[in-house]
Design a protein around this motif. Structure first.
Motif: not given
Length: 234
Positions: A93-104
């Motif tokens: 499967a293909q995963f997109t990991l979304l977060d608003a903090q650039r460092k993470r």
């Protein structure tokens, strides 16, 4: 038991067969996480065995619901949970990991490169803004301990295809939260919530997956601006 033994034994409760390569990558992820955690606040967990029981085995509860070839969005991934362990356990499967903090997101890119995870795309963006260009783009969305359900489903469901589903990982005592969000579920195209209960191996904590099957398109006006979502949940 060692972290390795806990991981191998615990994963069998969710996945019949786990490759040695997946186990090795999960343990390597644990090492990278704990090392980075010394200089960056990623998790309250500080021991390898705790990473396995409190993070990896909890996230693994979602693996049986992910099929080969699906696209999966992890909303508010934080330190990579649940998306990154799932990407290791579900390489098809293909995963997109979304977060608003650039460092993470920078950290997750480092991990994906180090572990040679070709099925992971970390993205730095706010969910409500990312949704504008990615409506109905994913087979599944997942999220773990990010926000209250009325807020979370407005951010996630617009990006799920009709016929897909959103899985929100929640504490066992979320009955009132689920009931309070029933109006939001209906507005967003997923009127029936299914609560799937499980116990995290070796941790003993009971948790739930709130499964929202999307049966209709989300109206174009959702998601709203985040301040509006917070101040006036559906």
């Amino acid at each position: 038991m060692t972290a390795y033994e806990l991981l191998v034994s615990g994963l069998k409760q969710f996945i019949p067969e786990v490759s040695p390569q997946a186990v090795d990558k999960l343990l390597r992820f644990s090492d990278l996480l704990l090392e980075k955690n010394k200089v960056m606040n990623l998790t309250a967990v500080t021991e390898p065995c705790e990473v396995v029981t409190r993070h990896f085995l909890d996230c693994a509860s979602l693996a049986p619901y992910i099929k080969e070839g699906q696209t999966v969005l992890d909303v508010g991934t934080g330190a990579g949970f649940p998306g990154l362990p799932l990407a290791i356990l579900c390489p098809g499967a293909q995963f997109t990991l979304l977060d608003a903090q650039r460092k993470r997101i920078d950290f997750l890119r480092e991990v994906a490169d180090a572990l040679e995870l070709l099925n992971v795309t970390p993205v730095h963006a706010r969910a409500e803004e990312f949704a504008l260009l990615h409506r109905a783009s994913f087979d599944l969305a997942v999220s773990r301990a990010v926000a209250e359900l009325r807020v979370l489903c407005e951010l996630a469901l617009p990006m799920v295809k009709v016929g897909g589903a959103f899985y929100a990982m929640k504490a066992a005592d979320c009955k009132d939260e689920v009931e309070a969000a029933s109006h939001a579920f209906a507005l967003l195209g997923a009127p029936a919530a299914e609560v799937l209960r499980y116990t995290v191996p070796y941790d003993g904590v009971e948790r739930v997956l709130v499964r929202l099957q999307k049966v209709a398109q989300t109206p174009d006006k959702y998601p709203r601006r985040f301040k509006k979502i917070q101040s006036s949940p559906l």
